[in-house]
Design a protein around this motif. Sequence first.
Motif, PDB file in Angstrom:
ATOM      1  N   ARG A 174      40.374  47.195  38.080  1.00 44.72           N
ATOM      2  CA  ARG A 174      39.166  46.389  37.863  1.00 44.72           C
ATOM      3  C   ARG A 174      39.388  44.940  38.286  1.00 44.72           C
ATOM      4  O   ARG A 174      38.480  44.293  38.824  1.00 44.72           O
ATOM      5  N   HIS A 233      39.378  45.253  42.235  1.00 50.21           N
ATOM      6  CA  HIS A 233      38.222  45.835  42.925  1.00 50.21           C
ATOM      7  C   HIS A 233      36.914  45.723  42.144  1.00 50.21           C
ATOM      8  O   HIS A 233      35.859  46.072  42.668  1.00 50.21           O
ATOM      9  N   GLY A 234      36.991  45.293  40.893  1.00 45.52           N
ATOM     10  CA  GLY A 234      35.782  45.193  40.086  1.00 45.52           C
ATOM     11  C   GLY A 234      35.334  46.507  39.487  1.00 45.52           C
ATOM     12  O   GLY A 234      34.294  46.563  38.820  1.00 45.52           O
ATOM     13  N   LYS A 235      36.088  47.584  39.681  1.00 49.67           N
ATOM     14  CA  LYS A 235      35.730  48.897  39.153  1.00 49.67           C
ATOM     15  C   LYS A 235      36.928  49.824  39.272  1.00 49.67           C
ATOM     16  O   LYS A 235      37.917  49.511  39.959  1.00 49.67           O
TER      17      LYS A 235
END
Length: 236
Positions: free
Chosen positions: A85, A88-90
């Motif tokens: 996360r 990559h933000g997720k």
Amino acid sequence: MAGEITIPLLPCRSIDETADFYRMLGFEETVHQTRPNPYTVLVSDDMQLHFFGVDDLDPETTLGTCVVIVPDTGVLFDRFAAGMRAAHGKLLLTGIPRMTRPRKRANTGNRAGFSVVDPGGNIIRFFPAAEDTEGRPPATSKLGKTLERAIVLGDAKGDAAQAAKILDATLAKTPDTDPDLVEALAYRAELAIRRADHARARALLDRIDGLDLTDQARESLAPTLAAAADLRTQLP
């Protein structure tokens, strides 16, 4: 004789790409060799993964894999997830690289394992040392047993299409009162996201949101409901 140590040697396309990926998960690169052959070593606590470079490696067809036994897969998954996360933000749930969520598997003695697929296509399978004797009892409903088979197909064998197929056949006949419904819907939504079927994933998550769950059910299903909410963040 006791005290033996086994260290897997796995192929990769690029030792730089591989080292970057595992550093994201919290590993430290302790060896970085380009000559005479590309080679890197990634270490985290007592885990050691060694990689050698193969220029023409196809991550889609490589057979590199190993099993890592750890004290607690949940703690390790959370650490890996936090690294993903942050970078990559997720969570990376589709394509290569990606990671599955910890789930009990019928073919591993009720152990809740998860897998990491690295940039070279290697599958690193993490399992706890002890069988889980707590939590949800073995499935008894038709949907629960189908879910167990689907998890083996989708996570252990990587066949998301067949896992989705057998789940769909049972879900179509399952009432909203089935005790395994939320788990099955959440897993089916994840399979849909893996296959880039975002409309199907959204419909499945909407069905979860529309269920009339008691406070007790919501408490027992809290990890699954949180995972379902996280899946929504994967939708375009």
